[in-house]
Design an enzyme around this catalytic site. Structure first.
Site, mmCIF file in Angstrom:
data_model
loop_
_atom_site.group_PDB
_atom_site.id
_atom_site.type_symbol
_atom_site.label_atom_id
_atom_site.label_comp_id
_atom_site.label_asym_id
_atom_site.label_seq_id
_atom_site.Cartn_x
_atom_site.Cartn_y
_atom_site.Cartn_z
ATOM 1 N N SER A 138 129.862 -39.841 74.984
ATOM 2 C CA SER A 138 129.231 -40.746 75.950
ATOM 3 C C SER A 138 130.277 -41.712 76.504
ATOM 4 O O SER A 138 131.307 -41.965 75.867
ATOM 5 C CB SER A 138 128.138 -41.550 75.241
ATOM 6 O OG SER A 138 127.647 -42.592 76.066
ATOM 7 N N TYR A 151 124.455 -47.399 68.808
ATOM 8 C CA TYR A 151 124.720 -46.212 69.631
ATOM 9 C C TYR A 151 126.216 -46.065 69.903
ATOM 10 O O TYR A 151 126.778 -44.973 69.758
ATOM 11 C CB TYR A 151 123.942 -46.317 70.948
ATOM 12 C CG TYR A 151 124.090 -45.103 71.841
ATOM 13 C CD1 TYR A 151 123.434 -43.913 71.533
ATOM 14 C CD2 TYR A 151 124.883 -45.136 72.995
ATOM 15 C CE1 TYR A 151 123.559 -42.792 72.345
ATOM 16 C CE2 TYR A 151 125.017 -44.023 73.812
ATOM 17 C CZ TYR A 151 124.355 -42.851 73.479
ATOM 18 O OH TYR A 151 124.492 -41.738 74.284
HETATM 19 N N1 NAP Z 1 121.086 -39.660 79.167
HETATM 20 C C1 NAP Z 1 122.247 -40.305 79.164
HETATM 21 O O1 NAP Z 1 122.489 -41.212 79.988
HETATM 22 C C2 NAP Z 1 123.317 -39.907 78.185
HETATM 23 C C3 NAP Z 1 124.611 -40.428 78.381
HETATM 24 C C4 NAP Z 1 125.611 -40.095 77.473
HETATM 25 C C5 NAP Z 1 125.331 -39.257 76.407
HETATM 26 N N2 NAP Z 1 124.068 -38.762 76.235
HETATM 27 C C6 NAP Z 1 123.841 -37.897 75.075
HETATM 28 O O2 NAP Z 1 123.291 -36.675 75.475
HETATM 29 C C7 NAP Z 1 122.570 -36.101 74.386
HETATM 30 C C8 NAP Z 1 121.191 -35.646 74.882
HETATM 31 O O3 NAP Z 1 120.469 -36.781 75.296
HETATM 32 P P1 NAP Z 1 119.483 -36.778 76.538
HETATM 33 O O4 NAP Z 1 119.937 -37.847 77.440
HETATM 34 O O5 NAP Z 1 119.285 -35.416 77.071
HETATM 35 O O6 NAP Z 1 118.168 -37.357 75.836
HETATM 36 P P2 NAP Z 1 116.744 -36.726 75.512
HETATM 37 O O7 NAP Z 1 116.159 -36.087 76.721
HETATM 38 O O8 NAP Z 1 115.993 -37.812 74.838
HETATM 39 O O9 NAP Z 1 117.088 -35.561 74.472
HETATM 40 C C9 NAP Z 1 117.430 -35.812 73.154
HETATM 41 C C10 NAP Z 1 117.182 -34.554 72.365
HETATM 42 O O10 NAP Z 1 117.593 -34.763 71.010
HETATM 43 C C11 NAP Z 1 116.551 -34.332 70.180
HETATM 44 N N3 NAP Z 1 116.565 -34.961 68.873
HETATM 45 C C12 NAP Z 1 116.365 -36.270 68.541
HETATM 46 N N4 NAP Z 1 116.429 -36.436 67.215
HETATM 47 C C13 NAP Z 1 116.680 -35.206 66.690
HETATM 48 C C14 NAP Z 1 116.856 -34.707 65.381
HETATM 49 N N5 NAP Z 1 116.764 -35.502 64.303
HETATM 50 N N6 NAP Z 1 117.117 -33.389 65.206
HETATM 51 C C15 NAP Z 1 117.189 -32.572 66.281
HETATM 52 N N7 NAP Z 1 117.000 -32.956 67.537
HETATM 53 C C16 NAP Z 1 116.760 -34.269 67.741
HETATM 54 C C17 NAP Z 1 115.276 -34.650 70.942
HETATM 55 O O11 NAP Z 1 114.215 -33.908 70.383
HETATM 56 P P3 NAP Z 1 112.717 -34.504 70.240
HETATM 57 O O12 NAP Z 1 112.072 -34.331 71.587
HETATM 58 O O13 NAP Z 1 112.101 -33.666 69.180
HETATM 59 O O14 NAP Z 1 112.847 -35.951 69.843
HETATM 60 C C18 NAP Z 1 115.680 -34.188 72.327
HETATM 61 O O15 NAP Z 1 115.552 -32.802 72.441
HETATM 62 C C19 NAP Z 1 122.508 -37.186 73.306
HETATM 63 O O16 NAP Z 1 123.498 -36.909 72.339
HETATM 64 C C20 NAP Z 1 122.844 -38.451 74.071
HETATM 65 O O17 NAP Z 1 123.421 -39.449 73.258
HETATM 66 C C21 NAP Z 1 123.056 -39.071 77.098
#
Ligand code: NAP
Length: 288
Positions: A138, A151
């Site tokens: 990130s 985070y």
């Molecule tokens: N969105 C941003 O701005 C951003 C920026 C930088 C990095 N990221 C990173 O990108 C990655 C994906 O995030 P996203 O933005 O796509 O968010 P998201 O839509 O909330 O997706 C997160 C995913 O992680 C899963 N998850 C949470 N806890 C878990 C666990 N204990 N075991 C397995 N799966 C789990 C969730 O499943 P459930 O539905 O079952 O909870 C969901 O499928 C993360 O690592 C996040 O830190 C995001």
């Protein structure tokens, strides 16, 4: 990596993981899509080919990781696993002074230790296929901001974890890349805001007294309503998995690219820029 090769992605119920699963499926890969609920796997499968197979994977549950690794080993046989995308993640927001330790531990368990556990379980299959590992870092992995301490600690850790792993796996030609998204339009922001409100309710009134103004300002100023698309991140992941010479880092979004420039500033200048953008003057106010 050739189409038809096997790839495991964690956290595919929404956001980046779901976009990545759809893209790799369209490209012809055989995707094991990690979800925590059967219904989420079924919903994803409605948007993909029948090649995609949902697998129940909670990255904090050792038994669930073992079951997934055993199942994948049976399906792929001697072919091995060509790619692992460590995507699952959560974002816990709270002032460090009052963050409950179990919330801090949960943040690190999901975003760091869980990724390690999945990687360890799948490495024998990755070695078999001379596969690749793609971790999701990130902008918060090199730029800290107020109330995102847990985070940012998790994503700073992913930077070191990824660089070390890349060096250690060189003898087997297993490439390891880090995707560095800026703000991406996914449900993580609304989920994190709801969780932050719940945490705040559990904290002593002193937390609100000391940090309430700053947190409210941050909520208004810094919680994004837009962002780069999850599909753009999926494209970077696909490049890391398929390019002849993958990059070690993939910043995604202008904010992630420009953010790197902020790291060149002296610490206090950077603090000032980040605080004034995200919490206004609120953190300069003396406590009442
Ligand atoms: N969105 C941003 O701005 C951003 C920026 C930088 C990095 N990221 C990173 O990108 C990655 C994906 O995030 P996203 O933005 O796509 O968010 P998201 O839509 O909330 O997706 C997160 C995913 O992680 C899963 N998850 C949470 N806890 C878990 C666990 N204990 N075991 C397995 N799966 C789990 C969730 O499943 P459930 O539905 O079952 O909870 C969901 O499928 C993360 O690592 C996040 O830190 C995001």
């Amino acid at each position: 990596m050739k189409p038809g090769a096997y790839v495991l992605i964690s956290g595919t119920s929404s956001g980046i993981g779901a976009a990545c699963a759809r893209l790799l499926d369209q490209m012809g890969f055989r995707v094991f899509a990690g979800v925590r609920k059967t219904a989420d796997g079924e919903a994803l499968r409605q948007q993909t080919s029948q090649r995609l197979e949902p697998v129940l994977l909670d990255v904090t549950d050792e038994q669930s990781i073992r079951n997934t690794a055993t199942h994948i080993a049976q399906v792929v046989g001697n072919t091995g696993l060509a790619g692992l995308v460590n995507n699952a993640g959560i974002a816990v927001a709270s002032p460090i002074e009052f963050i409950p330790l179990d919330a801090w531990r949960r943040q690190l368990e999901v975003n760091v230790t869980g990724q390690l556990a999945v990687t360890q379980a799948l490495l024998p299959l990755l070695r078999q296929a001379r596969g690749r590992i793609v971790n999701i870092g990130s902008l918060g992995g090199f730029l800290a901001s107020p109330f995102a301490g847990a985070y940012t600690a998790s994503k700073f850790a992913m930077e070191g974890f990824t660089d070390t792993l890349r060096m250690e796996l060189r003898p087997w030609g297993i490439e390891v890349a880090l995707i560095v998204p800026g703000v991406i339009a996914t449900p993580i922001w609304s989920t994190s805001l709801a969780a932050a409100d719940k945490l705040l309710n559990q904290m002593p009134s002193k937390a609100v007294e000391l940090y309430g103004t700053a947190m409210n300002t941050m909520r208004k100023k810094a919680y994004p309503t837009g962002g780069t698309s999850a599909e753009a991140v999926a494209k970077a992941i696909a490049h890391a998995l398929t390019a002849q010479r993958p990059r070690t880092r993939y910043p995604v979004g202008l904010d992630a690219q420009l953010g790197i420039l902020l790291t060149l500033l002296p610490d206090r200048w950077r603090d000032h820029i980040i605080c004034s953008r995200q919490v206004g003057k609120a953190l300069d106010m003396p406590p009442k």
